[in-house]
Scaffold this active site. Structure first.
Site, PDB file in Angstrom:
ATOM      1  N   ASP A  73       0.854  -1.196   0.000  1.00 22.53           N
ATOM      2  CA  ASP A  73       0.000   0.000   0.000  1.00 22.53           C
ATOM      3  C   ASP A  73       0.883   1.238   0.000  1.00 22.53           C
ATOM      4  OD1 ASP A  73      -3.279   0.350   0.918  1.00 22.53           O
ATOM      5  OD2 ASP A  73      -2.013   2.121   0.701  1.00 22.53           O
ATOM      6  N   TYR A  84     -12.176   7.724 -13.337  1.00 23.05           N
ATOM      7  CA  TYR A  84     -12.374   6.476 -12.579  1.00 23.05           C
ATOM      8  C   TYR A  84     -13.061   5.398 -13.410  1.00 23.05           C
ATOM      9  CZ  TYR A  84     -13.544   3.478  -8.588  1.00 23.05           C
ATOM     10  OH  TYR A  84     -13.678   2.414  -7.733  1.00 23.05           O
ATOM     11  N   LYS A 120     -11.449   1.856 -14.665  1.00 21.83           N
ATOM     12  CA  LYS A 120     -12.037   0.593 -14.233  1.00 21.83           C
ATOM     13  C   LYS A 120     -12.527  -0.236 -15.430  1.00 21.83           C
ATOM     14  CE  LYS A 120     -11.298   0.764  -9.836  1.00 21.83           C
ATOM     15  NZ  LYS A 120     -10.273  -0.150  -9.276  1.00 21.83           N
ATOM     16  N   ALA A 156     -17.977  -1.073   2.491  1.00 24.33           N
ATOM     17  CA  ALA A 156     -17.653   0.127   3.267  1.00 24.33           C
ATOM     18  C   ALA A 156     -16.135   0.255   3.329  1.00 24.33           C
ATOM     19  CB  ALA A 156     -18.214  -0.008   4.678  1.00 24.33           C
TER      20      ALA A 156
HETATM   21  P1  NAI Z   1      -9.445   2.104  -0.024  1.00 26.37           P
HETATM   22  O1  NAI Z   1      -9.162   3.540  -0.322  1.00 26.37           O
HETATM   23  O2  NAI Z   1      -9.632   1.701   1.408  1.00 26.37           O
HETATM   24  O3  NAI Z   1      -8.326   1.155  -0.648  1.00 26.37           O
HETATM   25  C1  NAI Z   1      -7.547   1.460  -1.758  1.00 26.37           C
HETATM   26  C2  NAI Z   1      -6.096   1.407  -1.338  1.00 26.37           C
HETATM   27  O4  NAI Z   1      -5.270   1.579  -2.472  1.00 26.37           O
HETATM   28  C3  NAI Z   1      -5.737   2.522  -0.344  1.00 26.37           C
HETATM   29  O5  NAI Z   1      -5.283   1.949   0.865  1.00 26.37           O
HETATM   30  C4  NAI Z   1      -4.653   3.311  -1.068  1.00 26.37           C
HETATM   31  O6  NAI Z   1      -3.642   3.804  -0.223  1.00 26.37           O
HETATM   32  C5  NAI Z   1      -4.120   2.285  -2.056  1.00 26.37           C
HETATM   33  N1  NAI Z   1      -3.460   2.920  -3.198  1.00 26.37           N
HETATM   34  C6  NAI Z   1      -3.872   3.995  -3.910  1.00 26.37           C
HETATM   35  N2  NAI Z   1      -2.987   4.286  -4.866  1.00 26.37           N
HETATM   36  C7  NAI Z   1      -1.996   3.365  -4.783  1.00 26.37           C
HETATM   37  C8  NAI Z   1      -0.798   3.126  -5.516  1.00 26.37           C
HETATM   38  N3  NAI Z   1      -0.453   3.923  -6.531  1.00 26.37           N
HETATM   39  N4  NAI Z   1      -0.012   2.085  -5.164  1.00 26.37           N
HETATM   40  C9  NAI Z   1      -0.369   1.273  -4.128  1.00 26.37           C
HETATM   41  N5  NAI Z   1      -1.477   1.468  -3.384  1.00 26.37           N
HETATM   42  C10 NAI Z   1      -2.287   2.493  -3.713  1.00 26.37           C
HETATM   43  O7  NAI Z   1     -10.760   1.751  -0.862  1.00 26.37           O
HETATM   44  P2  NAI Z   1     -11.535   0.373  -1.105  1.00 26.37           P
HETATM   45  O8  NAI Z   1     -12.962   0.750  -1.164  1.00 26.37           O
HETATM   46  O9  NAI Z   1     -11.110  -0.677  -0.178  1.00 26.37           O
HETATM   47  O10 NAI Z   1     -11.093   0.048  -2.603  1.00 26.37           O
HETATM   48  C11 NAI Z   1     -10.397  -1.112  -3.009  1.00 26.37           C
HETATM   49  C12 NAI Z   1     -10.572  -1.291  -4.497  1.00 26.37           C
HETATM   50  O11 NAI Z   1     -11.940  -1.590  -4.783  1.00 26.37           O
HETATM   51  C13 NAI Z   1     -10.224  -0.055  -5.327  1.00 26.37           C
HETATM   52  O12 NAI Z   1      -9.607  -0.448  -6.530  1.00 26.37           O
HETATM   53  C14 NAI Z   1     -11.581   0.547  -5.631  1.00 26.37           C
HETATM   54  O13 NAI Z   1     -11.562   1.325  -6.790  1.00 26.37           O
HETATM   55  C15 NAI Z   1     -12.437  -0.694  -5.771  1.00 26.37           C
HETATM   56  N6  NAI Z   1     -13.850  -0.450  -5.565  1.00 26.37           N
HETATM   57  C16 NAI Z   1     -14.363  -0.277  -4.314  1.00 26.37           C
HETATM   58  C17 NAI Z   1     -15.720  -0.066  -4.143  1.00 26.37           C
HETATM   59  C18 NAI Z   1     -16.339   0.038  -2.801  1.00 26.37           C
HETATM   60  O14 NAI Z   1     -17.585  -0.033  -2.697  1.00 26.37           O
HETATM   61  N7  NAI Z   1     -15.570   0.170  -1.721  1.00 26.37           N
HETATM   62  C19 NAI Z   1     -16.630   0.047  -5.305  1.00 26.37           C
HETATM   63  C20 NAI Z   1     -15.994  -0.213  -6.564  1.00 26.37           C
HETATM   64  C21 NAI Z   1     -14.655  -0.445  -6.679  1.00 26.37           C
END
Ligand code: NAI
Length: 312
Positions: A38, A165, A169, A200
């Site tokens: 991360d 975004y 995706k 969440a």
């Molecule tokens: P989150 O923000 O908790 O997790 C994403 C993580 O990616 C963060 O910890 C961030 O520091 C890390 N990150 C960002 N840029 C980075 C990079 N260049 N190199 C390494 N790490 C990096 O958000 P969440 O919700 O857990 O998202 C996880 C994945 O699921 C993402 O790809 C998001 O787009 C996707 N997603 C989530 C949804 C949701 O309902 N939570 C809906 C649709 C997609």
């Protein structure tokens, strides 16, 4: 029989919180050695803080699992190579890659969107997925074993603001299909699938307090993780598929083609298009193409398969 990942090595990107953490924890609980990556930047992709990845790796080790942490960005060649090299150095192989890192910086009306927002979203989700797949692909190919899970988003169905975004995706879906078809074509035991999660996380805070608290009740990240884990298990029965996952539910997402209307090439005019438009739109008798050749017109009198073999 209980499914395990004994002996497997996994990389989970963006695993310092949210969904990535839940994926990493479950894989480790089931016996995988996990590299927790991360970058730890903020919502807008600014900054870096390796303590997020370190905390999750600590948590895994505290629970008796095996994990190492990495704070590189997935969005560039050097970072992706370092992430993979670290896992290779520690454990000599990478069996599983979950390309979970992502962020949303583009929102609001298009005329207010900056190029920096577009580029950040594309760089993390699209370029990051490409870079990580590239960095693990050769050794998966040579060892004839690999499981990759890419992460798309429901925004791909159409989201009312921001373009970076959903565009990024959509790219993860294209990458998934291309790699899965290539692995299949060469008879490789490498599977590449994709998920559109709902859970969440710090991302859903953006939707406001009411939605966020409902999400926490109904969509904890742990309720999506078992599907992600199954899709990177040795026994996964599919390749190149997409699933909508979250809140205890999982279902297939696919792109289909309708039979449409067929006219003679020299005779098709705009009025024929108008008069047969409903037929092209009707989903009745649709098919789901397995690859780009399959999506061509099988009855057109061209040997597409011979052509296709040359382009894969
Ligand atoms: P989150 O923000 O908790 O997790 C994403 C993580 O990616 C963060 O910890 C961030 O520091 C890390 N990150 C960002 N840029 C980075 C990079 N260049 N190199 C390494 N790490 C990096 O958000 P969440 O919700 O857990 O998202 C996880 C994945 O699921 C993402 O790809 C998001 O787009 C996707 N997603 C989530 C949804 C949701 O309902 N939570 C809906 C649709 C997609």
């Amino acid at each position: 029989m209980k499914m395990t990942f004994d002996g497997r090595v996994a990389i989970v990107t963006g695993a310092g919180g949210g969904l990535g953490r839940a994926y990493a924890m479950l894989l480790a609980q089931r016996g995988a050695r996990v590299l927790v990556n991360d970058l730890g930047g903020d919502f807008m992709g600014q900054g870096a803080d390796s303590s997020y990845a370190a905390a999750v790796a600590d948590e895994i080790r505290g629970a008796g699992g095996v994990a190492i942490a990495n704070g590189d960005s997935v969005a560039g060649r050097e970072g992706a190579d370092r992430i993979v090299a670290q896992a290779m150095e520690a454990w000599g192989r990478v069996d599983i890659l979950i390309n979970n890192a992502g962020l949303v910086t583009s929102r609001g009306p298009l005329w207010e969107m900056t190029d920096a927002q577009w580029e950040t979203d594309i760089r993390v989700a699209a370029t990051g997925t490409y870079q990580m797949c590239r960095a693990v692909w050769k050794q998966m190919w040579d060892r004839d074993y690999g499981r990759i899970l890419n992460v798309s988003s429901g925004s791909f169905f159409g989201m009312g603001s921001g373009l970076g975004y959903p565009a990024a995706k959509g790219a993860t879906w294209g990458i998934t299909r291309a790699l899965a078809v290539t692995a299949d074509h060469h008879g490789k035991n490498v599977r590449v699938n994709c998920v559109m999660p709902t859970a969440a996380s710090r991302m859903t805070h953006l939707l406001g307090e009411e939605v966020d608290s409902a999400m926490k009740r109904h969509y904890p990240p742990e309720a999506a993780a078992p599907v992600a884990a199954y899709l990177v298990h040795e026994d996964v029965p599919c390749n190149g598929e997409m699933f909508r996952i979250g809140g205890g539910r999982f279902r297939r997402v696919f792109i289909g083609i309708t039979p449409g209307y067929r006219g003679k090439p020299a005779e098709l005019d705009m009025e024929t298009v108008r008069d047969n438009f409903a037929q092209a739109m009707s989903p009745e008798g649709y098919s789901i193409p397995r690859n780009s050749i399959d999506a061509l017109d099988a009855e057109a009198g061209v040997d597409w398969a011979a052509f296709g073999a040359g382009i894969i």
